[in-house]
Design an enzyme around this catalytic site. Structure first.
Site, PDB file in Angstrom:
ATOM      1  CB  ALA A  80      -0.925   0.000   1.215  1.00 51.84           C
ATOM      2  CG  ASN A 113       1.741  -6.881   5.923  1.00 51.67           C
ATOM      3  OD1 ASN A 113       2.284  -7.837   6.456  1.00 51.67           O
ATOM      4  ND2 ASN A 113       1.746  -6.704   4.613  1.00 51.67           N
ATOM      5  CG  HIS A 133       0.383   4.002   4.323  1.00 51.89           C
ATOM      6  ND1 HIS A 133       0.727   3.147   5.337  1.00 51.89           N
ATOM      7  CD2 HIS A 133      -0.681   3.431   3.696  1.00 51.89           C
ATOM      8  CE1 HIS A 133      -0.074   2.096   5.324  1.00 51.89           C
ATOM      9  NE2 HIS A 133      -0.940   2.249   4.343  1.00 51.89           N
TER      10      HIS A 133
END
Length: 270
Positions: free
Chosen positions: A127, A193, A223
């Protein structure tokens, strides 16, 4: 002179959850990619698998399939169960469940198997964005890597976050965890993760700082990377649409695996 033909890339996928299904859907119709096998824990629970793909439950069944790539998207336990066999059965093993690599002994076994088998362990960026720049920058000394993961409260349900913050009562963003990438990924393997990905690209699991944030105003999984070092400074943010069938993950996690698969055969790898 007739053009040279090339056989389709032969791929086995470990896991048949939301990410694996999304990957297969995105690859649907690709004539140069063949899904040869799907690795699952339980045969009766596997529904709507791709036509022509064998359902397997034993890692040993990977042998003899003449695979070009094994892709894992089944959870951290699957990396230990399938990883070494996959590296011996195919030239490459790509993993989505990067949190498994917080186990130093497991990581060392996988790397040793890859070297002995002349195979390759692939860690797609998942991601995240900017991992190529972070990995390149790590050739010079890095001073600090801070990775903040911001998600809506609902994405943190079913995790230790429920014991650390009142998710249903939030009126603004709350940072409920701050620590190393190793600890974040170990305690929050589904949500954090990707902490392992930024850590292994940069200064390691114990030096990379992770912040986990629940934000009731967040409409996406966000993020933020902040990197300082001899190369200069990197400030990056990406907002990902949650995966429709699993809000703890992002659609970008599946897209990243699709890119890793296509790059094995694409005339231009990008």
């Amino acid at each position: 002179m007739a053009g040279r033909s090339r056989r389709p890339l032969r791929v086995a996928i470990i896991g048949w959850g939301a990410i694996s299904r999304r990957v297969v859907a995105l690859l649907s119709g690709a004539q140069d990619i063949a899904i040869i096998a799907i690795g699952v824990r339980s045969l009766p629970r596997a529904q709507d698998v791709p036509a022509g793909a064998a359902l397997i439950t034993d890692p040993g069944e990977l042998a003899g399939l003449e695979l070009d790539l094994v892709v894992e998207a089944a959870g951290r336990e699957a990396v230990a169960l399938w990883g070494e066999v996959a590296l011996r059965a195919a030239p490459a093993f790509a993993i989505a469940s990067a949190s498994a690599l917080t186990d130093t002994a497991l990581l060392e076994r996988l790397l040793a198997t890859a070297e002995a088998s002349r195979s390759q362990l692939i860690l797609p960026p998942g991601a995240l964005a900017g991992i190529d720049a972070l990995a390149a920058a790590s050739a010079l000394p890095l001073d600090e890597v801070l990775h903040s993961i911001v998600k809506p409260p609902g994405a943190w349900r079913g995790t230790p976050a429920e014991e650390m913050v009142a998710l249903d009562e939030l009126r603004g963003p709350v940072t409920f965890f701050s620590g190393s990438a190793r600890e974040a990924a170990s305690r929050f393997p589904q949500n954090a993760n990707v902490a392992v990905i930024s850590a292994l690209a940069g200064i390691g699991l114990d030096r990379t700082r992770i912040e986990l944030v629940a934000d009731p105003d967040a409409a996406a999984n966000c993020h933020r990377l902040s990197v300082d070092g001899a190369f200069g400074r990197l400030r990056l943010m990406i907002e990902n649409r949650p995966l429709a069938d699993n809000p703890k993950s992002s659609d970008m996690a599946a897209l990243s695996l699709v890119r890793a698969i296509r790059n094995r055969i694409a005339p231009l790898a990008r």
